[in-house]
Design a protein around this motif. Sequence first.
Motif, mmCIF file in Angstrom:
data_model
loop_
_atom_site.group_PDB
_atom_site.id
_atom_site.type_symbol
_atom_site.label_atom_id
_atom_site.label_comp_id
_atom_site.label_asym_id
_atom_site.label_seq_id
_atom_site.Cartn_x
_atom_site.Cartn_y
_atom_site.Cartn_z
ATOM 1 N N ASN A 67 0.823 -1.203 0.000
ATOM 2 C CA ASN A 67 0.000 0.000 0.000
ATOM 3 C C ASN A 67 0.862 1.260 0.000
ATOM 4 O OD1 ASN A 67 -2.371 -1.485 -0.003
ATOM 5 N ND2 ASN A 67 -2.432 -1.584 2.228
ATOM 6 N N MET A 68 0.224 2.384 -0.346
ATOM 7 C CA MET A 68 0.963 3.647 -0.418
ATOM 8 C C MET A 68 1.516 4.064 0.936
ATOM 9 S SD MET A 68 1.014 4.503 -3.513
ATOM 10 C CE MET A 68 0.274 3.731 -4.944
ATOM 11 N N ALA A 69 0.745 3.774 1.982
ATOM 12 C CA ALA A 69 1.189 4.066 3.339
ATOM 13 C C ALA A 69 0.876 2.852 4.194
ATOM 14 C CB ALA A 69 0.483 5.308 3.885
ATOM 15 N N GLU A 70 1.434 2.801 5.376
ATOM 16 C CA GLU A 70 1.168 1.694 6.279
ATOM 17 C C GLU A 70 1.187 2.204 7.711
ATOM 18 O OE1 GLU A 70 4.195 -1.237 5.831
ATOM 19 O OE2 GLU A 70 5.814 0.102 6.422
ATOM 20 N N LEU A 71 0.676 1.365 8.611
ATOM 21 C CA LEU A 71 0.777 1.690 10.022
ATOM 22 C C LEU A 71 2.163 1.316 10.510
ATOM 23 C CD1 LEU A 71 -2.605 0.586 11.634
ATOM 24 C CD2 LEU A 71 -1.759 2.901 11.305
ATOM 25 N N ALA A 72 2.773 2.205 11.257
ATOM 26 C CA ALA A 72 4.070 1.902 11.838
ATOM 27 C C ALA A 72 3.923 0.774 12.852
ATOM 28 C CB ALA A 72 4.654 3.148 12.500
ATOM 29 N N TYR A 73 5.028 0.295 13.340
ATOM 30 C CA TYR A 73 5.032 -0.847 14.253
ATOM 31 C C TYR A 73 4.264 -0.552 15.538
ATOM 32 C CZ TYR A 73 7.024 -5.092 16.286
ATOM 33 O OH TYR A 73 7.195 -6.332 16.833
ATOM 34 N N ASP A 74 4.079 0.731 15.867
ATOM 35 C CA ASP A 74 3.317 1.069 17.068
ATOM 36 C C ASP A 74 1.816 0.896 16.872
ATOM 37 O OD1 ASP A 74 2.592 3.203 15.471
ATOM 38 O OD2 ASP A 74 3.578 4.727 16.695
ATOM 39 N N GLY A 75 1.395 0.662 15.630
ATOM 40 C CA GLY A 75 -0.012 0.445 15.347
ATOM 41 C C GLY A 75 -0.859 1.693 15.348
ATOM 42 N N GLN A 76 -0.244 2.859 15.483
ATOM 43 C CA GLN A 76 -0.999 4.096 15.613
ATOM 44 C C GLN A 76 -0.612 5.162 14.594
ATOM 45 O OE1 GLN A 76 -3.501 4.367 17.865
ATOM 46 N NE2 GLN A 76 -3.079 2.285 18.568
ATOM 47 N N THR A 77 0.597 5.077 14.078
ATOM 48 C CA THR A 77 1.123 6.140 13.233
ATOM 49 C C THR A 77 1.123 5.743 11.763
ATOM 50 O OG1 THR A 77 2.610 6.689 15.060
ATOM 51 C CG2 THR A 77 3.033 7.759 12.940
ATOM 52 N N ILE A 78 0.603 6.616 10.908
ATOM 53 C CA ILE A 78 0.597 6.373 9.467
ATOM 54 C C ILE A 78 1.911 6.885 8.875
ATOM 55 C CG2 ILE A 78 -0.579 6.878 7.292
ATOM 56 C CD1 ILE A 78 -3.137 7.295 8.928
ATOM 57 N N VAL A 79 2.618 5.991 8.196
ATOM 58 C CA VAL A 79 3.933 6.350 7.672
ATOM 59 C C VAL A 79 4.021 5.979 6.186
ATOM 60 C CG1 VAL A 79 5.072 6.098 9.900
ATOM 61 C CG2 VAL A 79 4.896 4.124 8.373
ATOM 62 N N PRO A 80 4.928 6.620 5.435
ATOM 63 C CA PRO A 80 5.083 6.304 4.016
ATOM 64 C C PRO A 80 5.509 4.863 3.786
ATOM 65 C CG PRO A 80 6.087 8.407 4.522
ATOM 66 C CD PRO A 80 5.743 7.771 5.836
ATOM 67 N N CYS A 81 5.085 4.334 2.665
ATOM 68 C CA CYS A 81 5.489 2.990 2.261
ATOM 69 C C CYS A 81 5.845 3.055 0.774
ATOM 70 C CB CYS A 81 4.375 1.988 2.545
ATOM 71 S SG CYS A 81 4.819 0.268 2.232
ATOM 72 N N VAL A 82 4.958 2.597 -0.091
ATOM 73 C CA VAL A 82 5.230 2.686 -1.523
ATOM 74 C C VAL A 82 5.335 4.147 -1.959
ATOM 75 C CG1 VAL A 82 4.316 2.174 -3.815
ATOM 76 C CG2 VAL A 82 4.195 0.454 -2.011
ATOM 77 N N ALA A 83 4.456 4.984 -1.458
ATOM 78 C CA ALA A 83 4.543 6.425 -1.721
ATOM 79 C C ALA A 83 5.580 7.046 -0.799
ATOM 80 C CB ALA A 83 3.190 7.085 -1.510
#
Length: 651
Positions: free
Chosen positions: A105-121
Amino acid sequence: MRKLMIIALLGGAICLLLAGTSLAQKSWSTLQEYEKVTGKKIEKFNEPPMLKVKVAAGELPPVEQRLPEEPQVIEPLEEIGRYGGIMHLTGVGREGSELETSMRNMAELAYDGQTIVPCVAKGWKISDDYKTLTLYLRKGMRWSDGEPFTADDVLFWYEDVILNDELTPVKPKQWCPGGKPAKIKKIDDYTVQFEFGVPYARALEILLSIPASYPKHYLKKYHIKYNPDADKVAKEEGIDNWWRCFQSHTEISAGQPDDVNLPVVTPWVLKKRDAAQNTYWERNPYYWRMDTAGNQLPYIDKVMYMDAATPEVVEMRCMGGEITSCVTMLSFSNYPLYKRNEKRGGYKVYLFPTTASATSLSYAFNYTHRDPVLRKIFNDIRFRQATSLAINREEISKTVFFGKVRPWTAPVTSSWTGFEDWMGTYFAEYDPQRANQLLDEMGLKWDKNHEYRLRPDGKTLSITGEYALQWLGTYPAKVTELIKEYWKKIGIKLTVKQVGEDLIGSRLQANEHDLCFWNADGCGEISPGRTNYPIRLMPPWHWVGLDMGGPEWRRWYDTKGKAGEEPPEEIKRIFNLVDEWLTTPRGTEKYVKLTKELITLNVKGLYLIGTVEACPYPVIRKDGLRNAWREKGRFNPGLGAYMADQWFFEK
């Protein structure tokens, strides 16, 4: 480690990931960000020996040309890794596959399960009026077959899949704020803009559901818009029309494409599926991430996924030392067994807490049941109260979960905004006497042998409860057998069935079930990739397509009353609140009020009823596997959150 730093989620600034939290690794959205923030330079790129051979043979361009101009950079968890090796995974019918959430996906949840972080985008920005979301892709990024990954692929997914009525007859709610689908515009080859008809305060969350799995150059031959002969292509493949054929080539189940030739952006590329449904993967030569030493990831060359008939087979493979990593299909109740076999199997087992599940096991009745008698019984709040009071949750905790979990009936976790302590244990006490009184009040009389209660039409009150092995692993059999005995004491005859995922899915969709057991996972306030969240606070209290409770109510909602069954006023109230909730900014007073009311309506309505808290998840890691989270881990069912592309094997 330094705190997670995000440059302005709002106010028009571009959001770029700079560094990780204590439960996430340091990473930088692009090479340019890494060099700017650290002051270090990466001047040489490295690749694995198996790709060097292909470069030398002229089969691949050099690594400098395969990496995008703006690769993501991560600092490995423990150390810079070594190339090589095969990762062995296993699961039941794909569902247990840790490939499920592997960088798509373009973004994902960080390992903390709360923060949206960049991935493919690489990043994004939201306009001040919340009506425009701009998405920035990585310049020079490529699909696994070497073709460019550009804005055209995102437009293809949205315009030709989501907005196509044959492929997507019911538009995803999250893409229709204000009731109308968002508009999309290509700014340039690496910039896409979404425009919403109303201010959309939750727009950031939809980044989690923008896939990078629709390569236009490959799929357009199956789409009628681009190929007038698409129906002919479909028939040549034995499929009756173009859109079913298109779907067969885009279907990705638990991270595994049905089409082995589908180009991807994941760390490994599917190469073969054998007759036993085992799958074989090789590294993606065009993968877009690298480590801080300039090594293109992943470190591990190949992956083999072995399909298993049952969770017990998964357990035996793990304890036999055959599996590199397993984070699903293991049972907390068998944790001592896993520990005893560590040395023999050459692995270590850890307990990872989860914030993704509310309970270890929950259940929901079919409130739109075809049988009018059962429908009336299930919709009587006294019946749901009685079934909850009849369950001895303390005994379940002691006998199945070693006393490590508390009674829990709420459909969400205590981390939710607006959650109050009483919500978690509403009707959680063990009181069979009161349960019997409630059923007596309903007029459900006992049979002549005082063994089971009778329905108003004189038939035995018999209910079938179903669950899928792929969803829940091994412990539900123990819990459901206890529930069967508890309910027998109040005159309810429960038959429990373990059903394959495909069969139970079709039964749920067809509104043919009585009761479904589930573990209420995916219950976080932020639920990546879901079109119906808050999924635990609205019918069907399950994923769309697997409609556990009230499927006809949900059909009515999704079709704006054109199909399905009109729900009672309280359910309409829940639907209306969800619509409002989705357009309300997080953290505002209105958001807190809406969330609290939604939880309250669900808890007091007992639509999805929990048993005990979500237990920790056993996670097995093979000895010699490096850069894999262990003692400080948090459960996640897929490899993406664990950054498995940076795992490697010791010599």
